[in-house]
Design a protein around this motif. Sequence first.
Motif, PDB file in Angstrom:
ATOM      1  N   ASP A   7       0.848  -1.186   0.000  1.00 38.82           N
ATOM      2  CA  ASP A   7       0.000   0.000   0.000  1.00 38.82           C
ATOM      3  C   ASP A   7       0.883   1.235   0.000  1.00 38.82           C
ATOM      4  O   ASP A   7       1.586   1.495   0.978  1.00 38.82           O
ATOM      5  N   ILE A   8       0.852   1.969  -1.094  1.00 37.59           N
ATOM      6  CA  ILE A   8       1.572   3.240  -1.186  1.00 37.59           C
ATOM      7  C   ILE A   8       0.548   4.322  -0.894  1.00 37.59           C
ATOM      8  O   ILE A   8      -0.410   4.497  -1.645  1.00 37.59           O
ATOM      9  N   ILE A   9       0.742   5.027   0.212  1.00 41.45           N
ATOM     10  CA  ILE A   9      -0.222   6.041   0.646  1.00 41.45           C
ATOM     11  C   ILE A   9       0.331   7.423   0.301  1.00 41.45           C
ATOM     12  O   ILE A   9       1.367   7.832   0.834  1.00 41.45           O
ATOM     13  N   ILE A  10      -0.357   8.124  -0.579  1.00 39.25           N
ATOM     14  CA  ILE A  10       0.049   9.477  -0.954  1.00 39.25           C
ATOM     15  C   ILE A  10      -0.408  10.412   0.151  1.00 39.25           C
ATOM     16  O   ILE A  10      -1.594  10.478   0.461  1.00 39.25           O
ATOM     17  N   THR A  11       0.539  11.112   0.755  1.00 43.27           N
ATOM     18  CA  THR A  11       0.204  11.994   1.870  1.00 43.27           C
ATOM     19  C   THR A  11       0.179  13.466   1.478  1.00 43.27           C
ATOM     20  O   THR A  11      -0.425  14.266   2.180  1.00 43.27           O
ATOM     21  N   ASN A  12       0.823  13.817   0.358  1.00 43.21           N
ATOM     22  CA  ASN A  12       0.870  15.228  -0.014  1.00 43.21           C
ATOM     23  C   ASN A  12       1.170  15.368  -1.497  1.00 43.21           C
ATOM     24  O   ASN A  12       2.010  14.646  -2.034  1.00 43.21           O
ATOM     25  N   VAL A  13       0.481  16.296  -2.141  1.00 42.88           N
ATOM     26  CA  VAL A  13       0.750  16.652  -3.528  1.00 42.88           C
ATOM     27  C   VAL A  13       0.922  18.164  -3.557  1.00 42.88           C
ATOM     28  O   VAL A  13       0.054  18.897  -3.090  1.00 42.88           O
ATOM     29  N   VAL A  14       2.041  18.620  -4.082  1.00 43.56           N
ATOM     30  CA  VAL A  14       2.293  20.062  -4.193  1.00 43.56           C
ATOM     31  C   VAL A  14       2.192  20.433  -5.667  1.00 43.56           C
ATOM     32  O   VAL A  14       2.789  19.782  -6.522  1.00 43.56           O
ATOM     33  N   SER A  15       1.403  21.457  -5.941  1.00 39.81           N
ATOM     34  CA  SER A  15       1.213  21.885  -7.324  1.00 39.81           C
ATOM     35  C   SER A  15       1.285  23.404  -7.413  1.00 39.81           C
ATOM     36  O   SER A  15       1.167  24.102  -6.411  1.00 39.81           O
ATOM     37  N   VAL A  16       1.482  23.878  -8.622  1.00 39.97           N
ATOM     38  CA  VAL A  16       1.521  25.321  -8.877  1.00 39.97           C
ATOM     39  C   VAL A  16       0.611  25.628 -10.061  1.00 39.97           C
ATOM     40  O   VAL A  16       0.312  24.750 -10.872  1.00 39.97           O
ATOM     41  N   PHE A  17       0.147  26.858 -10.119  1.00 36.41           N
ATOM     42  CA  PHE A  17      -0.617  27.327 -11.275  1.00 36.41           C
ATOM     43  C   PHE A  17      -0.455  28.831 -11.377  1.00 36.41           C
ATOM     44  O   PHE A  17      -0.023  29.495 -10.442  1.00 36.41           O
ATOM     45  N   ARG A  18      -0.780  29.373 -12.540  1.00 36.26           N
ATOM     46  CA  ARG A  18      -0.702  30.811 -12.767  1.00 36.26           C
ATOM     47  C   ARG A  18      -2.095  31.419 -12.680  1.00 36.26           C
ATOM     48  O   ARG A  18      -3.061  30.832 -13.133  1.00 36.26           O
ATOM     49  N   THR A  19      -2.146  32.616 -12.103  1.00 30.67           N
ATOM     50  CA  THR A  19      -3.413  33.349 -12.039  1.00 30.67           C
ATOM     51  C   THR A  19      -3.524  34.335 -13.197  1.00 30.67           C
ATOM     52  O   THR A  19      -4.607  34.813 -13.491  1.00 30.67           O
ATOM     53  N   ARG A  20      -2.399  34.664 -13.823  1.00 35.70           N
ATOM     54  CA  ARG A  20      -2.309  35.602 -14.938  1.00 35.70           C
ATOM     55  C   ARG A  20      -2.854  36.972 -14.586  1.00 35.70           C
ATOM     56  O   ARG A  20      -3.408  37.686 -15.433  1.00 35.70           O
ATOM     57  N   CYS A  21      -2.706  37.332 -13.307  1.00 33.59           N
ATOM     58  CA  CYS A  21      -3.038  38.688 -12.867  1.00 33.59           C
ATOM     59  C   CYS A  21      -2.226  38.964 -11.601  1.00 33.59           C
ATOM     60  O   CYS A  21      -1.719  38.046 -10.965  1.00 33.59           O
ATOM     61  N   HIS A  22      -2.101  40.225 -11.261  1.00 35.06           N
ATOM     62  CA  HIS A  22      -1.388  40.605 -10.045  1.00 35.06           C
ATOM     63  C   HIS A  22      -2.304  40.379  -8.850  1.00 35.06           C
ATOM     64  O   HIS A  22      -3.461  40.802  -8.857  1.00 35.06           O
ATOM     65  N   LEU A  23      -1.782  39.721  -7.817  1.00 30.62           N
ATOM     66  CA  LEU A  23      -2.569  39.483  -6.601  1.00 30.62           C
ATOM     67  C   LEU A  23      -2.058  40.399  -5.494  1.00 30.62           C
ATOM     68  O   LEU A  23      -0.870  40.410  -5.204  1.00 30.62           O
ATOM     69  N   ASN A  24      -2.946  41.139  -4.891  1.00 29.87           N
ATOM     70  CA  ASN A  24      -2.612  41.996  -3.767  1.00 29.87           C
ATOM     71  C   ASN A  24      -2.958  41.215  -2.498  1.00 29.87           C
ATOM     72  O   ASN A  24      -4.134  41.050  -2.157  1.00 29.87           O
ATOM     73  N   LEU A  25      -1.931  40.726  -1.814  1.00 29.25           N
ATOM     74  CA  LEU A  25      -2.162  39.892  -0.643  1.00 29.25           C
ATOM     75  C   LEU A  25      -2.887  40.637   0.469  1.00 29.25           C
ATOM     76  O   LEU A  25      -3.683  40.057   1.201  1.00 29.25           O
ATOM     77  N   HIS A  26      -2.620  41.923   0.600  1.00 22.73           N
ATOM     78  CA  HIS A  26      -3.292  42.718   1.625  1.00 22.73           C
ATOM     79  C   HIS A  26      -4.805  42.741   1.373  1.00 22.73           C
ATOM     80  O   HIS A  26      -5.604  42.542   2.291  1.00 22.73           O
ATOM     81  N   THR A  27      -5.192  42.959   0.126  1.00 26.52           N
ATOM     82  CA  THR A  27      -6.609  42.971  -0.239  1.00 26.52           C
ATOM     83  C   THR A  27      -7.238  41.599   0.015  1.00 26.52           C
ATOM     84  O   THR A  27      -8.345  41.506   0.553  1.00 26.52           O
ATOM     85  N   ILE A  28      -6.541  40.556  -0.362  1.00 32.44           N
ATOM     86  CA  ILE A  28      -7.061  39.198  -0.150  1.00 32.44           C
ATOM     87  C   ILE A  28      -7.233  38.936   1.346  1.00 32.44           C
ATOM     88  O   ILE A  28      -8.238  38.381   1.779  1.00 32.44           O
ATOM     89  N   GLY A  29      -6.258  39.367   2.137  1.00 34.01           N
ATOM     90  CA  GLY A  29      -6.333  39.170   3.582  1.00 34.01           C
ATOM     91  C   GLY A  29      -7.480  39.920   4.221  1.00 34.01           C
ATOM     92  O   GLY A  29      -8.100  39.439   5.167  1.00 34.01           O
TER      93      GLY A  29
END
Length: 177
Positions: A10-32
């Motif tokens: 039994d091979i148990i996958i515990t984590n998958v890390v992925s990336v993607f593009r949003t194709r726009c500028h993200l303002n973290l302060h606004t999101i927060g």
Amino acid sequence: MEPSNDVALDIIITNVVSVFRTRCHLNLHTIGLEGSNVIYKPEMGLFVLLLKLSMSSKILKSFCEEEAKLGARRLARCLQKIGFKVRFSDFKVVNVLAVCSLPFQIRLIEFTKNNRPIASYEPEIHPAASYRIKNLRSTVQVFSTGSITVTGPNVQSVASAVEQIYPLLFECQKTRS
């Protein structure tokens, strides 16, 4: 004694890390400030959206490749609801972590000696032997208990790494007393 070809691990996958593009500028302060279920960590330059999966602005962690893509799309949708013109693109899985328990214990020193220079074992630093498989871009951490941890770029390379290392580990199993 030869390893059996019909061993089911039994091979148990515990984590998958992925990336993607949003194709726009993200303002973290606004999101927060405007996002719901958001934890903003300005000292680290990231935010965490509390969905079913844990996420950051560019990296997403989950338990399988399909869930990672679904979570990334959900993240993009949340950002659109805040007002960003997000266009989901270039999704890619970059790392998979899995664990597997073998039905026997391992003699790590013998395993390392038999597989140098690919295998290394420094018991003063880490309790596991490390085995790197360059063509699969995978690393296997082997513990004396028979537990192994595998990291690789995708699920297929992780499964191939387990198949490749199993006969080597079988040769170095501890005999039962």
